[in-house]
Design a protein around this motif. Sequence first.
Motif, PDB file in Angstrom:
ATOM      1  N   ASP A  80       0.832  -1.205   0.000  1.00  0.00           N
ATOM      2  CA  ASP A  80       0.000   0.000   0.000  1.00  0.00           C
ATOM      3  C   ASP A  80       0.867   1.255   0.000  1.00  0.00           C
ATOM      4  O   ASP A  80       0.539   2.246  -0.656  1.00  0.00           O
ATOM      5  CB  ASP A  80      -0.929  -0.002   1.220  1.00  0.00           C
ATOM      6  N   ASN A  81       1.962   1.209   0.747  1.00  0.00           N
ATOM      7  CA  ASN A  81       2.867   2.365   0.767  1.00  0.00           C
ATOM      8  C   ASN A  81       3.545   2.574  -0.578  1.00  0.00           C
ATOM      9  O   ASN A  81       3.695   3.709  -1.047  1.00  0.00           O
ATOM     10  CB  ASN A  81       3.928   2.178   1.854  1.00  0.00           C
ATOM     11  N   VAL A  82       3.954   1.480  -1.220  1.00  0.00           N
ATOM     12  CA  VAL A  82       4.616   1.591  -2.517  1.00  0.00           C
ATOM     13  C   VAL A  82       3.633   2.127  -3.564  1.00  0.00           C
ATOM     14  O   VAL A  82       3.990   2.972  -4.396  1.00  0.00           O
ATOM     15  CB  VAL A  82       5.210   0.233  -2.936  1.00  0.00           C
ATOM     16  N   ALA A  83       2.380   1.652  -3.514  1.00  0.00           N
ATOM     17  CA  ALA A  83       1.367   2.150  -4.453  1.00  0.00           C
ATOM     18  C   ALA A  83       1.114   3.638  -4.233  1.00  0.00           C
ATOM     19  O   ALA A  83       0.962   4.405  -5.193  1.00  0.00           O
ATOM     20  CB  ALA A  83       0.080   1.352  -4.303  1.00  0.00           C
ATOM     21  N   ARG A  84       1.068   4.065  -2.971  1.00  0.00           N
ATOM     22  CA  ARG A  84       0.856   5.487  -2.683  1.00  0.00           C
ATOM     23  C   ARG A  84       2.071   6.320  -3.108  1.00  0.00           C
ATOM     24  O   ARG A  84       1.930   7.472  -3.539  1.00  0.00           O
ATOM     25  CB  ARG A  84       0.558   5.688  -1.194  1.00  0.00           C
ATOM     26  N   PHE A  85       3.256   5.740  -2.991  1.00  0.00           N
ATOM     27  CA  PHE A  85       4.477   6.402  -3.459  1.00  0.00           C
ATOM     28  C   PHE A  85       4.348   6.751  -4.939  1.00  0.00           C
ATOM     29  O   PHE A  85       4.676   7.865  -5.373  1.00  0.00           O
ATOM     30  CB  PHE A  85       5.666   5.463  -3.225  1.00  0.00           C
ATOM     31  N   ASN A  86       3.823   5.812  -5.725  1.00  0.00           N
ATOM     32  CA  ASN A  86       3.646   6.067  -7.155  1.00  0.00           C
ATOM     33  C   ASN A  86       2.540   7.080  -7.433  1.00  0.00           C
ATOM     34  O   ASN A  86       2.635   7.873  -8.371  1.00  0.00           O
ATOM     35  CB  ASN A  86       3.370   4.758  -7.893  1.00  0.00           C
ATOM     36  N   ARG A  87       1.478   7.070  -6.628  1.00  0.00           N
ATOM     37  CA  ARG A  87       0.435   8.087  -6.804  1.00  0.00           C
ATOM     38  C   ARG A  87       1.002   9.478  -6.536  1.00  0.00           C
ATOM     39  O   ARG A  87       0.685  10.446  -7.241  1.00  0.00           O
ATOM     40  CB  ARG A  87      -0.757   7.804  -5.885  1.00  0.00           C
ATOM     41  N   SER A  88       1.837   9.586  -5.513  1.00  0.00           N
ATOM     42  CA  SER A  88       2.490  10.866  -5.226  1.00  0.00           C
ATOM     43  C   SER A  88       3.397  11.275  -6.378  1.00  0.00           C
ATOM     44  O   SER A  88       3.453  12.444  -6.766  1.00  0.00           O
ATOM     45  CB  SER A  88       3.301  10.764  -3.926  1.00  0.00           C
ATOM     46  N   ALA A  89       4.126  10.295  -6.924  1.00  0.00           N
ATOM     47  CA  ALA A  89       5.031  10.589  -8.034  1.00  0.00           C
ATOM     48  C   ALA A  89       4.264  11.146  -9.233  1.00  0.00           C
ATOM     49  O   ALA A  89       4.704  12.124  -9.859  1.00  0.00           O
ATOM     50  CB  ALA A  89       5.806   9.330  -8.428  1.00  0.00           C
ATOM     51  N   ARG A  90       3.119  10.549  -9.544  1.00  0.00           N
ATOM     52  CA  ARG A  90       2.339  11.039 -10.684  1.00  0.00           C
ATOM     53  C   ARG A  90       1.909  12.478 -10.475  1.00  0.00           C
ATOM     54  O   ARG A  90       1.989  13.311 -11.378  1.00  0.00           O
ATOM     55  CB  ARG A  90       1.112  10.140 -10.894  1.00  0.00           C
ATOM     56  N   ARG A  91       1.447  12.794  -9.264  1.00  0.00           N
ATOM     57  CA  ARG A  91       0.965  14.151  -8.991  1.00  0.00           C
ATOM     58  C   ARG A  91       2.092  15.176  -9.045  1.00  0.00           C
ATOM     59  O   ARG A  91       1.875  16.337  -9.426  1.00  0.00           O
ATOM     60  CB  ARG A  91       0.280  14.194  -7.610  1.00  0.00           C
ATOM     61  N   MET A  92       3.296  14.759  -8.692  1.00  0.00           N
ATOM     62  CA  MET A  92       4.431  15.683  -8.660  1.00  0.00           C
ATOM     63  C   MET A  92       5.267  15.615  -9.935  1.00  0.00           C
ATOM     64  O   MET A  92       6.387  16.147  -9.976  1.00  0.00           O
ATOM     65  CB  MET A  92       5.309  15.378  -7.443  1.00  0.00           C
ATOM     66  N   CYS A  93       4.715  14.980 -10.999  1.00  0.00           N
ATOM     67  CA  CYS A  93       5.383  14.895 -12.309  1.00  0.00           C
ATOM     68  C   CYS A  93       6.747  14.218 -12.196  1.00  0.00           C
ATOM     69  O   CYS A  93       7.735  14.653 -12.808  1.00  0.00           O
ATOM     70  CB  CYS A  93       5.534  16.267 -12.944  1.00  0.00           C
ATOM     71  N   MET A  94       6.799  13.134 -11.409  1.00  0.00           N
ATOM     72  CA  MET A  94       8.033  12.383 -11.202  1.00  0.00           C
ATOM     73  C   MET A  94       7.851  10.977 -11.761  1.00  0.00           C
ATOM     74  O   MET A  94       6.728  10.498 -11.896  1.00  0.00           O
ATOM     75  CB  MET A  94       8.370  12.346  -9.702  1.00  0.00           C
ATOM     76  N   PRO A  95       8.942  10.301 -12.097  1.00  0.00           N
ATOM     77  CA  PRO A  95       8.827   8.961 -12.679  1.00  0.00           C
ATOM     78  C   PRO A  95       8.362   7.938 -11.641  1.00  0.00           C
ATOM     79  O   PRO A  95       8.783   7.981 -10.486  1.00  0.00           O
ATOM     80  CB  PRO A  95      10.244   8.651 -13.161  1.00  0.00           C
ATOM     81  N   GLU A  96       7.498   7.037 -12.053  1.00  0.00           N
ATOM     82  CA  GLU A  96       7.036   5.981 -11.158  1.00  0.00           C
ATOM     83  C   GLU A  96       8.090   4.881 -11.058  1.00  0.00           C
ATOM     84  O   GLU A  96       8.914   4.702 -11.960  1.00  0.00           O
ATOM     85  CB  GLU A  96       5.711   5.408 -11.645  1.00  0.00           C
ATOM     86  N   VAL A  97       8.038   4.139  -9.962  1.00  0.00           N
ATOM     87  CA  VAL A  97       8.934   2.997  -9.764  1.00  0.00           C
ATOM     88  C   VAL A  97       8.185   1.721 -10.115  1.00  0.00           C
ATOM     89  O   VAL A  97       6.946   1.681 -10.093  1.00  0.00           O
ATOM     90  CB  VAL A  97       9.457   2.938  -8.316  1.00  0.00           C
ATOM     91  N   ASP A  98       8.928   0.677 -10.439  1.00  0.00           N
ATOM     92  CA  ASP A  98       8.337  -0.644 -10.591  1.00  0.00           C
ATOM     93  C   ASP A  98       7.981  -1.146  -9.189  1.00  0.00           C
ATOM     94  O   ASP A  98       8.866  -1.365  -8.360  1.00  0.00           O
ATOM     95  CB  ASP A  98       9.338  -1.588 -11.273  1.00  0.00           C
ATOM     96  N   GLU A  99       6.697  -1.276  -8.916  1.00  0.00           N
ATOM     97  CA  GLU A  99       6.258  -1.544  -7.546  1.00  0.00           C
ATOM     98  C   GLU A  99       6.776  -2.876  -7.017  1.00  0.00           C
ATOM     99  O   GLU A  99       7.178  -2.978  -5.855  1.00  0.00           O
ATOM    100  CB  GLU A  99       4.729  -1.466  -7.449  1.00  0.00           C
ATOM    101  N   GLU A 100       6.766  -3.900  -7.853  1.00  0.00           N
ATOM    102  CA  GLU A 100       7.250  -5.207  -7.399  1.00  0.00           C
ATOM    103  C   GLU A 100       8.741  -5.163  -7.085  1.00  0.00           C
ATOM    104  O   GLU A 100       9.197  -5.672  -6.057  1.00  0.00           O
ATOM    105  CB  GLU A 100       6.954  -6.260  -8.467  1.00  0.00           C
ATOM    106  N   PHE A 101       9.510  -4.524  -7.970  1.00  0.00           N
ATOM    107  CA  PHE A 101      10.955  -4.411  -7.745  1.00  0.00           C
ATOM    108  C   PHE A 101      11.257  -3.588  -6.496  1.00  0.00           C
ATOM    109  O   PHE A 101      12.098  -3.954  -5.671  1.00  0.00           O
ATOM    110  CB  PHE A 101      11.621  -3.768  -8.964  1.00  0.00           C
ATOM    111  N   PHE A 102      10.560  -2.468  -6.348  1.00  0.00           N
ATOM    112  CA  PHE A 102      10.820  -1.564  -5.224  1.00  0.00           C
ATOM    113  C   PHE A 102      10.469  -2.238  -3.902  1.00  0.00           C
ATOM    114  O   PHE A 102      11.216  -2.130  -2.920  1.00  0.00           O
ATOM    115  CB  PHE A 102       9.999  -0.287  -5.416  1.00  0.00           C
TER     116      PHE A 102
END
Length: 355
Positions: free
Chosen positions: A89-111
Motif C-alpha cells: 500500500d505504501n509503494v502504491a501510494r508512493f507512485n500516486r504521489s510521483a504522478r501528482r508531482m510529475c516524477m517517474p514511477e517505480v516498478d512496484e514489485e521491484f521496489f
Amino acid sequence: MNLDILPVDNPKPGIGDEANLVFGKQFTDRMFVMEYDAGRGWHSARIQPYAPFTLDPAAMVLHYAQEIFEGLKAFRREDGSVVLFRPADNVARFNRSARRMCMPEVDEEFFLDAIRQLVRLEERWVPRSHGTSLYIRPTMIASEPMLGVRPADSYLCYVILSPVGAYYKGGIAPVKIWISDFYVRAAHGGTGEVKTGGNYAASLYAAREAAERGYDQVLWLDAKHKRYVEEVGSMNMCFVFDGKLVTSPLHGTILDGITRRSILTLAREMGLEVEERALTVDEIFEGVESGRLTEAFGTGTAVVVSPVGQFTYQGKTVRLGDGETPGEITRKLYDTLTGIQYGRLPDPHGWVVAV
C-alpha cells in the motif's frame, strides 16, 4: 534491473540502549539507492553503505521542492521474526504521489522487493523492546541541476532505515489539540493528498505556534469555509459521534492514510458504523457538550492511534471524558491494530508481510 549488494566495511556498533531511542536520529549501516535519467529510465539500483549524497547547488529539489516520501515500519515479533505492515500500500501510494508531482514511477514489485532485502540485511537494527520498531523512509528527489521551473529530467530514489522507540513511553495518552482558525493545510486542486515535503514545511509555523500555547498538535480546517475538520498534524482524524466512527472523506485535501484505512476496516468488524464526512468545528464542541461526541483520535504510522483529550478553538476548550484517559473504542482499536502488527493477534486480512 538488477539489484547490486555492496559490502559494508565499517559497520556501526548497533542500536545501543533501546529505552532511549529517539525518533529519526539513528540510522542503519545500509541504504537503497537508484537513479533515473530521461531516456534511460531507472538504473544503478543498489544496496550500499549509508552515506551522504553529493548534490549540485542547482539541484531542482532545492529550488522547486519536487520531492516525495513514504513512511512504514518493520516489527520484531515475539518469536524473533521480522514483518512489514501493508508495504504494498505504501509503494502504491508512493507512485500516486510521483504522478501528482510529475516524477517517474517505480516498478512496484521491484521496489517492494528491494525494501524487503534491505530490511533483511539490516535485521539486527530491528529493536526488540515493547512498542519499538524499525522506521522505513522511501524518498525520491529531483536531482537535475537546472534553474528552470519544469519537471526535472533526473531523479534520485533512496530508502533509509531508523530504529525508533515506543511512541508512548508511559502508555497511550491523550493529546491536546489547538484548532487553527487562520492557517490552512491544503486546498482543493492542491497537493494535500500527496506525501510531499512541501505540505509539511507549510505546517511548521502553525505547529510552532500551537506548541508555544501548550498544545501537542494543530487541527486543520478546510481552506474554503474554515469550518470542516480535515487532518491533525501528520495524522488523519476519527471521531466517535452518535456511536458511529466519523472521519473526513478522501477528496484531494487529506492523505489516504494506510493506518486510517486499517482502522476503518477494524471498526466495521467491531460492529461500528463508519461514516466518511467532515464534521464542522461547531459539531465538535456541541457534540462534546451534549454527550454525542464521546471519543476522538488521530491515526498515523508513527503513533498508530493517538487519543485526543481536549480541543481548543478561539479561546474555548472542551474535554473528552476526563481529558486524561483514552476512550474504550480508541483503546480497543489501538490494541487490535498493534496486536496484528506484533503478532499477538491473528491477521485475517493478509496485512503483515514477512521479511
